[in-house]
Design a protein around this motif. Structure first.
Motif, PDB file in Angstrom:
ATOM      1  N   LYS A   1      30.858 -34.882 -24.485  1.00  0.00           N
ATOM      2  CA  LYS A   1      30.320 -35.167 -25.158  1.00  0.00           C
ATOM      3  C   LYS A   1      30.108 -34.883 -26.626  1.00  0.00           C
TER       4      LYS A   1
ATOM      5  N   SER B   1      24.491 -41.024 -21.930  1.00  0.00           N
ATOM      6  CA  SER B   1      24.719 -40.970 -20.810  1.00  0.00           C
ATOM      7  C   SER B   1      26.140 -41.239 -20.758  1.00  0.00           C
TER       8      SER B   1
ATOM      9  N   TRP C   1      23.144 -33.499 -16.563  1.00  0.00           N
ATOM     10  CA  TRP C   1      24.321 -32.918 -17.060  1.00  0.00           C
ATOM     11  C   TRP C   1      25.237 -31.766 -16.906  1.00  0.00           C
TER      12      TRP C   1
ATOM     13  N   TYR D   1      26.041 -39.028 -15.137  1.00  0.00           N
ATOM     14  CA  TYR D   1      25.337 -37.892 -15.461  1.00  0.00           C
ATOM     15  C   TYR D   1      24.156 -38.480 -17.004  1.00  0.00           C
ATOM     16  N   GLY D   2      23.634 -37.900 -17.493  1.00  0.00           N
ATOM     17  CA  GLY D   2      23.009 -38.242 -19.286  1.00  0.00           C
ATOM     18  C   GLY D   2      21.482 -38.012 -19.026  1.00  0.00           C
ATOM     19  N   ASP D   3      21.032 -38.556 -19.763  1.00  0.00           N
ATOM     20  CA  ASP D   3      19.235 -38.723 -20.114  1.00  0.00           C
ATOM     21  C   ASP D   3      18.521 -39.435 -19.428  1.00  0.00           C
TER      22      ASP D   3
ATOM     23  N   LEU E   1      30.419 -31.913 -19.279  1.00  0.00           N
ATOM     24  CA  LEU E   1      29.881 -32.817 -19.734  1.00  0.00           C
ATOM     25  C   LEU E   1      29.608 -32.940 -21.096  1.00  0.00           C
ATOM     26  N   LEU E   2      29.178 -31.831 -20.776  1.00  0.00           N
ATOM     27  CA  LEU E   2      27.770 -31.859 -22.640  1.00  0.00           C
ATOM     28  C   LEU E   2      29.306 -31.271 -23.864  1.00  0.00           C
TER      29      LEU E   2
END
Length: 196
Positions: free
Chosen positions: A86, A99, A78, A61-63, A82-83
């Motif tokens: 993070k 990520s 995301w 997951y991520g950018d 998870l955010l």
């Protein structure tokens, strides 16, 4: 306030560990939420000319997308959980991440071979923040070139945070060995900053 990250005694490395980063209650809740919400997959990698299933389930997951072991990981958007994780890991490590790779070790037969997180997209001295939820597993290090240094291991506990940065990936390999001892399923999240 988060518990302090204590530096491990590893030459040529910057490795920090907090065995109880999250409380047992918070760790249980995060574990259950990730088990239910993450889009887990059994990926295969090329090994000796054959497609071999990985000995664990994974998710990315991520950018940014990311490649390792000849496998390209297309990023999934995301999830709120998870955010939230993070943000807390960024505050504790004082490092930004864009990520996360998630691994689900379903039993003691699921494992991770010796490797370093040294892909070019991570930069020369990447910061890797590794969050563990679920069953305890042994995590081992061995130096790439110094034969005078024996391989060393620590136990990654439920709710722990391990931070690897500086020249760690340049000098050390790490892995999660198989075990015949009964262990509970474990989720590992490795937050990283993918560049480019």
């Amino acid at each position: 306030m988060y518990p302090p990250l204590e530096r491990l005694n590893l030459p040529d490395a910057e490795v920090y560990y907090a065995p109880h980063f999250f409380s047992p209650i918070a760790s249980d809740l995060y574990f259950q939420e990730l088990m239910q919400e993450v889009n887990w997959r059994q990926e295969s990698v090329q090994l000796f000319g054959k497609q071999v299933p990985m000995p664990r389930l994974t998710a990315w997951y991520g950018d940014k997308g990311y490649s390792y072991s000849g496998l390209y990981n297309k990023p999934q958007p995301w999830l709120p959980v998870l955010l939230a994780l993070k943000e807390q890991v960024e505050q504790a490590s004082k490092q930004p991440y864009n990520s996360v790779l998630l691994n689900l070790y379903r039993s003691g037969q699921d494992s991770m071979g010796w490797h370093a997180d040294d892909e070019p997209e991570l930069g020369a001295q990447p910061s890797i923040a590794s969050l563990s939820l679920g069953g305890d597993r042994r995590f081992s290090f061995k130096h790439r070139s110094r034969k005078d240094l024996k391989a060393t291991s620590i136990t990654l506990h439920h709710g722990s945070l391990l931070l690897m940065q500086g020249a760690t990936q340049h000098h050390w390999l790490h892995h999660i060995p198989k075990t015949k001892h009964p262990v509970q399923p474990r989720i590992n999240l490795t937050f990283r900053l993918v560049k480019g």
